[in-house]
Scaffold this motif. Structure first.
Motif, short mmCIF file in Angstrom:
data_model
loop_
_atom_site.label_atom_id
_atom_site.label_comp_id
_atom_site.label_asym_id
_atom_site.label_seq_id
_atom_site.Cartn_x
_atom_site.Cartn_y
_atom_site.Cartn_z
N UNK A 106 0.89 -1.18 0.00
CA UNK A 106 0.00 0.00 0.00
C UNK A 106 0.92 1.22 0.00
N UNK A 107 0.78 2.03 -1.05
CA UNK A 107 1.68 3.18 -1.19
C UNK A 107 0.90 4.46 -0.89
N UNK A 126 -3.80 -2.20 -9.58
CA UNK A 126 -3.66 -0.98 -8.78
C UNK A 126 -5.05 -0.44 -8.49
N UNK A 127 -5.35 -0.16 -7.23
CA UNK A 127 -6.63 0.47 -6.91
C UNK A 127 -6.47 1.45 -5.77
N UNK A 128 -7.38 2.37 -5.73
CA UNK A 128 -7.36 3.39 -4.69
C UNK A 128 -7.93 2.77 -3.40
N UNK A 129 -7.27 3.00 -2.27
CA UNK A 129 -7.76 2.47 -0.98
C UNK A 129 -7.66 3.55 0.10
N UNK A 130 -8.09 3.22 1.30
CA UNK A 130 -8.02 4.13 2.45
C UNK A 130 -8.67 5.48 2.14
N UNK A 154 -9.17 6.94 -0.61
CA UNK A 154 -8.43 7.75 -1.58
C UNK A 154 -7.12 8.31 -1.04
N UNK A 155 -6.64 7.81 0.09
CA UNK A 155 -5.39 8.34 0.66
C UNK A 155 -4.17 7.47 0.32
N UNK A 156 -4.41 6.37 -0.38
CA UNK A 156 -3.30 5.48 -0.75
C UNK A 156 -3.72 4.61 -1.93
N UNK A 157 -2.73 3.97 -2.56
CA UNK A 157 -3.07 2.98 -3.59
C UNK A 157 -2.61 1.61 -3.11
N UNK A 158 -3.40 0.59 -3.51
CA UNK A 158 -3.03 -0.80 -3.29
C UNK A 158 -2.45 -1.28 -4.61
N UNK A 166 8.17 -3.31 -7.60
CA UNK A 166 8.83 -1.99 -7.66
C UNK A 166 8.98 -1.52 -9.10
N UNK A 167 9.39 -2.43 -9.98
CA UNK A 167 9.57 -2.05 -11.38
C UNK A 167 8.26 -1.62 -12.02
N UNK A 168 7.20 -2.31 -11.67
CA UNK A 168 5.89 -1.98 -12.24
C UNK A 168 5.44 -0.58 -11.84
N UNK A 169 5.52 -0.30 -10.56
CA UNK A 169 4.99 0.99 -10.10
C UNK A 169 5.83 2.15 -10.65
N UNK A 170 7.14 1.94 -10.77
CA UNK A 170 7.98 3.03 -11.26
C UNK A 170 7.79 3.28 -12.75
N UNK A 171 7.76 2.20 -13.55
CA UNK A 171 7.57 2.40 -15.00
C UNK A 171 6.20 3.01 -15.28
#
Ligand SMILES: CC(C)(COP(=O)([O-])OP(=O)([O-])OC[C@H]1O[C@@H](n2cnc3c(N)ncnc32)[C@H](O)[C@@H]1OP(=O)([O-])[O-])[C@@H](O)C(=O)NCCC(=O)NCCSC(=O)C[C@@](C)(O)CC(=O)[O-]
Ligand SMILES: NC(=O)C1=CN([C@@H]2O[C@H](COP(=O)(O)OP(=O)(O)OC[C@H]3O[C@@H](n4cnc5c(N)ncnc54)[C@H](OP(=O)(O)O)[C@@H]3O)[C@@H](O)[C@H]2O)C=CC1
Length: 459
Positions: free
Chosen positions: A288-289, A358-362, A364-368, A424-429
């Motif tokens: 969760x970012x 990838x989805x919005x959680x919390x 709308x305060x974070x992404x899963x 990590x590679x997925x979220x950065x690209x």
């Protein structure tokens, strides 16, 4: 084009090099070379014997009992035969004894691939520094950025939910009825223990887990699945399957074994059977970012990132008719980690099968974000894992060799690390594509400065 097809040329033709666009690199002038190819005076005689065909090049190791010396003689003979230099391909610096009978035949040197490091990867509460062998500038930087985002958000969690290598021989009968009889026999739970006992005799570590068949006319494809300890397991499972086929031949003497591999395994090919049922290690890795991290580290916003994932990785991949390719670049990370740690790089095909969510959680305060990878085929013993440089990379990750206390634990941990690095590679690209940073970052890290200047001057 038509003309070049109707007039095929051979290397002997004067204009061959014009056709293929390659100028031969002349042999270097006589004198000391960086790596001395021939070690002894009498080696010249052996080179002549290889050149004349009296000695087969592949027999040099067995004849000389010195693998480095054999590689040097083979290389010298090759350069002279082709009239082309191998300068630049290092000869010394590799332990040729360690590759004999295990990794490579007819060696003449080795290719250098830079190893970069990204991290820390904070995975299941532990930190790892990830070695990545690549020639794609920007890749390590990108994974590093993704790992930073994951770290700043509290780390990633992984689940390994299956561990089973597969091999499916193809056997054939006179009729579909007989093929079906064998299918019912091997899939009958009452026969499993007997077949497992036969299979398990082939290894101290390989354990048969499941047999599942697919029938096509009078062909039967028998997909064996087994655990393989800390090895990736393809040699192990092939050996076990051979034992079972020999045993089955007693009760089914009319069974013709067409091949030990019938592609329903499916090794080194993209296949729905792997994607749905898994092969090797099946891992899900999630994190969760936080919104602040998405904004500051990834330089984008959450809705846009989640939307891009749906439109690119899900809808776009569906439109492309992918098998297992619902991701941005899992194969980039898988290949770099595979090469660094001595895995079989051809298994990158199915090991890179991955769906990214990838989805919005919390509120709308974070992404899963999650990556699901059903076919990570890795080992920490066997194949190329025992070579010095690959072994050093496994050591950095704390998963070198066989796990004595719990066989299989090192290989499973490596699979989790692969999934963590892919996350990590997925979220950065995705963030880079979302912010139109992909091209600029590749111009910066993935092109020589000469080309960048040229590009700028033509704009
Ligand atoms: C290059 C970045 C990371 C810059 O991204 P940025 O946000 O401008 O970087 P930054 O300078 O603000 O730094 C942020 C963090 O990134 C890392 N970082 C930053 N620079 C470095 C570096 N030199 N070496 C190591 N790590 C680096 C580092 O963690 C740093 O944190 P810090 O340490 O400063 O606190 C970004 O633009 C990016 O990720 N680009 C995407 C590149 C990429 O993923 N390429 C993969 C290959 S593309 C491909 O092959 C597949 C494709 C695209 O065809 C598939 C498809 O169809 O989608
Ligand atoms: N044959 C094929 O069809 C294919 C082969 N390959 C190649 O196969 C190679 C890998 O085969 P693989 O079977 O993984 O490796 P190996 O052939 O090296 O087999 C592993 C060996 O390590 C021993 N071992 C010791 N400790 C352990 C432990 N903790 N866990 C597991 N094994 C242990 C095994 O013992 P024991 O003898 O008791 O089992 C076995 O002898 C690679 O080079 C790959 O490229 C790739 C694809 C297809």
């Amino acid at each position: 084009f038509a003309q070049s097809v109707v007039a095929p040329r051979t290397p002997q033709d004067d204009d061959w090099n014009d056709v293929v666009g390659l100028e031969p690199t002349p042999l270097p002038p006589p004198g000391p070379k960086k790596d001395e190819t021939l070690l002894f005076k009498e080696d010249e005689e052996i080179v002549q014997s290889v050149l004349s065909g009296t000695t087969a090049s592949y027999e040099l190791e067995a004849k000389l009992g010195d693998c480095r010396r054999a590689a040097g003689i083979r290389r010298e003979a090759l350069e002279r035969t082709m009239g082309r230099s191998l300068e630049g391909l290092p000869l010394d610096g590799l332990d040729y004894e360690s590759i004999l009978g295990q990794c490579c035949e007819n060696p003449v040197g080795y290719v250098q691939i830079p190893v970069g490091v990204a991290g820390p990867l904070l995975l299941d509460g532990k930190k790892y520094m990830v070695p990545l062998a690549t020639t794609e500038g920007t890749l390590v930087a990108s994974i590093n950025r993704g790992l930073k985002a994951i770290y700043a958000s509290g780390g990633a969690i992984s689940v390994l939910h299956k561990d089973a290598m597969t091999r499916a021989p193809i056997v054939r009968f006179g009729s579909a009825v007989r093929a079906a009889e064998l299918m019912l026999f091997v899939e009958d739970p009452l026969n499993f223990d007997t077949l497992a006992a036969v299979f398990n005799r082939s290894s101290r570590f390989a354990k048969l887990l499941k047999i599942q068949c697919q029938i096509a006319g009078r062909n039967l494809y028998i997909r064996f699945a087994c655990s393989t300890g800390d090895a990736m397991g393809m040699n192990m499972i092939s050996k076990g399957v051979q034992y079972v086929l020999e045993y089955l031949q007693n009760d089914f003497p009319d069974m013709e074994v067409i091949g030990i591999s019938g592609n329903f395994c499916s090794d080194k090919k993209a296949a729905a059977v792997n994607w749905i049922q898994g092969r090797g290690k099946s891992v899900v890795c999630e994190a969760i970012i936080k919104e602040e991290v998405v904004r500051k580290v990834l330089k984008t916003n959450m809705d846009s990132l989640a939307g891009l994932n749906v439109n690119k990785n899900l809808i776009g991949s569906a439109m492309a008719g992918t098998v297992g390719g619902f991701n941005a670049h899992a194969s980039n990370i898988v290949s770099a980690l595979f090469i660094a740690t001595g895995q079989d790089p051809a298994q990158n095909v199915e090991s890179s099968h991955c769906i990214t969510q990838i989805e919005s959680v919390k509120n709308g305060k974070a992404i899963y974000i999650a990556v699901s990878m059903p076919c990570i085929e890795v080992g920490t013993i066997g194949g190329g894992t025992q070579l010095a440089s690959q072994s050093a990379c496994l050591n950095l990750l704390g998963v070198k060799g066989a796990n004595k206390e719990s066989p299989g634990a090192n290989a499973r941990q490596l699979a989790r690390i692969v999934a963590g690095a892919v996350l990590a590679g997925e979220v950065s690209l995705l963030a880079a594509i979302d912010t139109d940073q992909l091209m600029t970052s590749h111009m910066k890290y993935n092109r020589s400065s000469k080309d960048v200047i040229h590009l700028a001057s033509t704009e």
